[in-house]
Design an enzyme around this catalytic site. Sequence first.
Site, mmCIF file in Angstrom:
data_model
loop_
_atom_site.group_PDB
_atom_site.id
_atom_site.type_symbol
_atom_site.label_atom_id
_atom_site.label_comp_id
_atom_site.label_asym_id
_atom_site.label_seq_id
_atom_site.Cartn_x
_atom_site.Cartn_y
_atom_site.Cartn_z
ATOM 1 N N LYS A 158 45.839 -36.871 -5.366
ATOM 2 C CA LYS A 158 44.237 -36.786 -5.483
ATOM 3 C C LYS A 158 43.319 -36.782 -4.169
ATOM 4 C CE LYS A 158 44.611 -40.095 -8.838
ATOM 5 N NZ LYS A 158 44.814 -41.381 -10.096
ATOM 6 N N GLN B 3 44.013 -47.171 -7.063
ATOM 7 C CA GLN B 3 45.232 -47.374 -8.051
ATOM 8 C C GLN B 3 45.477 -48.434 -8.888
ATOM 9 O OE1 GLN B 3 46.533 -43.773 -8.278
ATOM 10 N NE2 GLN B 3 48.056 -44.509 -9.778
ATOM 11 N N ASP C 280 35.930 -43.760 -11.836
ATOM 12 C CA ASP C 280 36.995 -44.286 -13.404
ATOM 13 C C ASP C 280 36.207 -44.033 -14.196
ATOM 14 O OD1 ASP C 280 39.951 -43.412 -12.897
ATOM 15 O OD2 ASP C 280 40.292 -45.928 -12.089
#
Length: 353
Positions: free
Chosen positions: A93, A137, A160
């Site tokens: 990422k 995460q 997200d």
Amino acid sequence: MTTLNLGASKLTAGLAATGAVVVASCVVAARLRARPASTEEAKLIDGKKLSADVKKEVKDAVEELRSQHGVTPGLAVVLVGSRKDSQSYVRNKKKSAEEVGFHSVDVTLPEEVTEDVLMAEVAKLNEDPAVHAILVQLPLPSHINEAKVLASIKVEKDVDGFSSVNIGNLCLKGGSPPLAIPCTPAGCIEMLQRSGVVVSGADAVVLGRSNIVGMPVAALLQSMNATVTVCHSRTKRLKEKVQQADIVVAALGKTEMVRGDWLKPGCVVIDVGINAVEDSTKKAGHRLVGDVCFAEAKHVASMITPVPGGVGPMTIAMLLKNTVQLARHSLGLPRIPLRTNASFNRVSVDGTA
């Protein structure tokens, strides 16, 4: 762009699978069964290529924000502990964020960090004007309440798209669109649209009902006028239901569960699953496969995503796109639409949302 009509079968007949349950039988069965007269195989929906296209668009959007508004989209990634898989995901990422020109903030905390300390770090990021998107995460250590931590992220920075506000706006008919859409479901929709698949009027089956994939992707497909059936561990006559689908989104987490004879000839398969199976011919001692038996499905479907190289790359690409969306929102700029043919949650007169 070529448009695929899901009403017509690409192959003249369905193909029978052996029904064996061991993973190796998927390939063996595909080799042993009788081949039809046509040897044409499904077109691959190349997630690597499509994700590169999305990243190029994101990079252009970053340059525009920087030149016209003096703002660089900022992505903060919070990593707790030393899980190898989480570290690998975060590295990928970060690499992608650097490639498109984001401002990156890394917060790395030890496994034993307290929930209060983690929440305090998230609070700092919430108040940092240079950070437009926050990613914690997962999974977090067992002593930390994941739901509580995720809920503490401001909705304006929920990259997200998992907050109740974003999910609620995604599912509601009418009203405001979500600020961010969960990355894997958004990637599935991008793959369908960029491959010319007509979703409106199609029968879609979503295998799995998780908050991360199944539930949001079902809502997105329904908003695009598909007739959606969500199947799960208690679904009866599962195979029969899948056989009716023009579009299959498999997100079960079950190694190669969906066989070739489960599929309607000419259907489109989006395989979200990623499972490791032993393979002594590979350096790592294993290979990655999906929830669909690719060796059989490629002779029945008209289009299919590979594993790896399908949905995975698109998930990261959509994380980048969400970050740009949130940066634009912070400036009061209109969002970049995902769905080109949404029946509700419209934000412009042409029906995009």
